[in-house]
Design a protein around this motif. Structure first.
Motif, PDB file in Angstrom:
ATOM      1  N   PRO A  55       3.803   4.975 -10.620  1.00 57.49           N
ATOM      2  CA  PRO A  55       3.542   3.929  -9.637  1.00 57.49           C
ATOM      3  C   PRO A  55       2.169   4.058  -8.986  1.00 57.49           C
ATOM      4  CG  PRO A  55       4.966   5.599  -8.684  1.00 57.49           C
ATOM      5  CD  PRO A  55       4.788   5.970 -10.126  1.00 57.49           C
ATOM      6  N   TYR A  56       1.595   2.913  -8.619  1.00 57.32           N
ATOM      7  CA  TYR A  56       0.350   2.892  -7.862  1.00 57.32           C
ATOM      8  C   TYR A  56       0.698   2.707  -6.392  1.00 57.32           C
ATOM      9  CZ  TYR A  56      -4.221   1.478  -6.068  1.00 57.32           C
ATOM     10  OH  TYR A  56      -5.400   1.402  -5.347  1.00 57.32           O
ATOM     11  N   LEU A  57       0.154   3.551  -5.549  1.00 58.63           N
ATOM     12  CA  LEU A  57       0.367   3.432  -4.117  1.00 58.63           C
ATOM     13  C   LEU A  57      -0.876   3.945  -3.412  1.00 58.63           C
ATOM     14  CD1 LEU A  57       2.718   2.657  -2.062  1.00 58.63           C
ATOM     15  CD2 LEU A  57       2.945   5.123  -1.729  1.00 58.63           C
ATOM     16  N   ALA A  58      -1.472   3.112  -2.584  1.00 53.66           N
ATOM     17  CA  ALA A  58      -2.705   3.492  -1.893  1.00 53.66           C
ATOM     18  C   ALA A  58      -2.502   3.551  -0.386  1.00 53.66           C
ATOM     19  CB  ALA A  58      -3.818   2.496  -2.217  1.00 53.66           C
ATOM     20  N   VAL A  59      -3.033   4.601   0.213  1.00 49.85           N
ATOM     21  CA  VAL A  59      -3.040   4.742   1.673  1.00 49.85           C
ATOM     22  C   VAL A  59      -4.222   3.949   2.206  1.00 49.85           C
ATOM     23  CG1 VAL A  59      -3.299   6.365   3.585  1.00 49.85           C
ATOM     24  CG2 VAL A  59      -2.012   7.045   1.541  1.00 49.85           C
ATOM     25  N   VAL A  60      -3.977   2.977   3.078  1.00 45.70           N
ATOM     26  CA  VAL A  60      -5.066   2.154   3.607  1.00 45.70           C
ATOM     27  C   VAL A  60      -5.336   2.416   5.088  1.00 45.70           C
ATOM     28  CG1 VAL A  60      -4.810   0.339   1.891  1.00 45.70           C
ATOM     29  CG2 VAL A  60      -3.481   0.211   3.997  1.00 45.70           C
TER      30      VAL A  60
END
Length: 232
Positions: A55-60
């Protein structure tokens, strides 16, 4: 254990974003080996939904480890770029509830300071405006309630951040003489045995795909807020 509880902390999810509630004490990203963090827990959750796919998951954006409340993560690169721009430009509305030791002189107002980060100590401090490396920090506050507890004044504040500096609320309130209850870093001589009196209670932003205004709220669960629970 956390993976079993993840569904209870997810406030919203679609193909682009995932909004959740971060418990106090859990870091957004790994602080050290063996410590579960929000990013890892959510990636595990997403991986279980789509076996065999990374999965792709980015902390913004982030919350300090002892702070509880609302966070949004991006599930695509496009969403990550869009949300990061909104947050950097001040386009996202970030609201907090805070319990302070002491009461502000005015029932509502604005604190404007210049903060400088000390990376080695993982702290920031208020400094004169012309200090090299200093960044302007602005927050708006309103007193929701105040009371005397064992001869000590306490206040419940609603805060809107106009900027997003390192430890901004904690530093600015301490500098103003009304440090957060339970803040062992910026209020070491304060009351012990309570959670940090800070909760990211509201978050507003435009959906990165549709442009729709998204609003999310949560109520604090930490012990610092117990005396004000009826006001929330």
């Amino acid at each position: 254990m956390w993976n079993d509880q993840i569904n209870e902390n997810i406030l919203y999810e679609d193909k682009e974003i995932l909004v959740c509630r971060k418990p106090s004490g859990m870091p957004v990203q790994a602080a050290r080996i063996g410590t579960m963090d929000m990013e890892s827990a959510l990636k595990n959750y997403l991986a279980q939904k789509t076996p065999g796919k990374i999965p792709y998951l980015a902390v913004v954006h982030r919350l300090d480890q002892p702070v509880e409340g609302v966070l949004v993560f991006a599930k695509t690169q496009g969403a990550a770029g869009n949300l990061s721009k909104q947050i950097m430009a001040g386009g996202a509305g970030k609201y907090y509830l805070a319990v302070t030791e002491g009461v502000p002189g005015k029932q509502e107002g604005i604190f404007i300071d210049y903060l400088k980060k000390n990376g080695k100590a993982n702290m920031s401090q208020a400094v004169p405006e012309n200090t090299p490396g200093a960044k302007k920090a602005i927050l708006h506050y309103r007193v929701l309630d105040q009371k005397e507890m064992n001869g000590k004044s306490r206040a419940l504040l609603k805060i809107k951040l106009e900027t997003g500096r390192h430890h901004q609320i904690r530093v600015q309130l301490s500098h103003a003489g009304i440090p957060l209850l339970g803040d062992r870093k910026y209020n070491p001589s304060g009351e012990k045995g309570t959670s940090l009196g800070l909760c990211s209670c509201g978050l507003e932003f435009k959906h990165p795909k549709t442009g729709k205004i998204m609003k999310f709220e949560t109520e604090p669960q930490g012990t610092a807020f117990l005396d004000f629970v009826k006001k929330l």
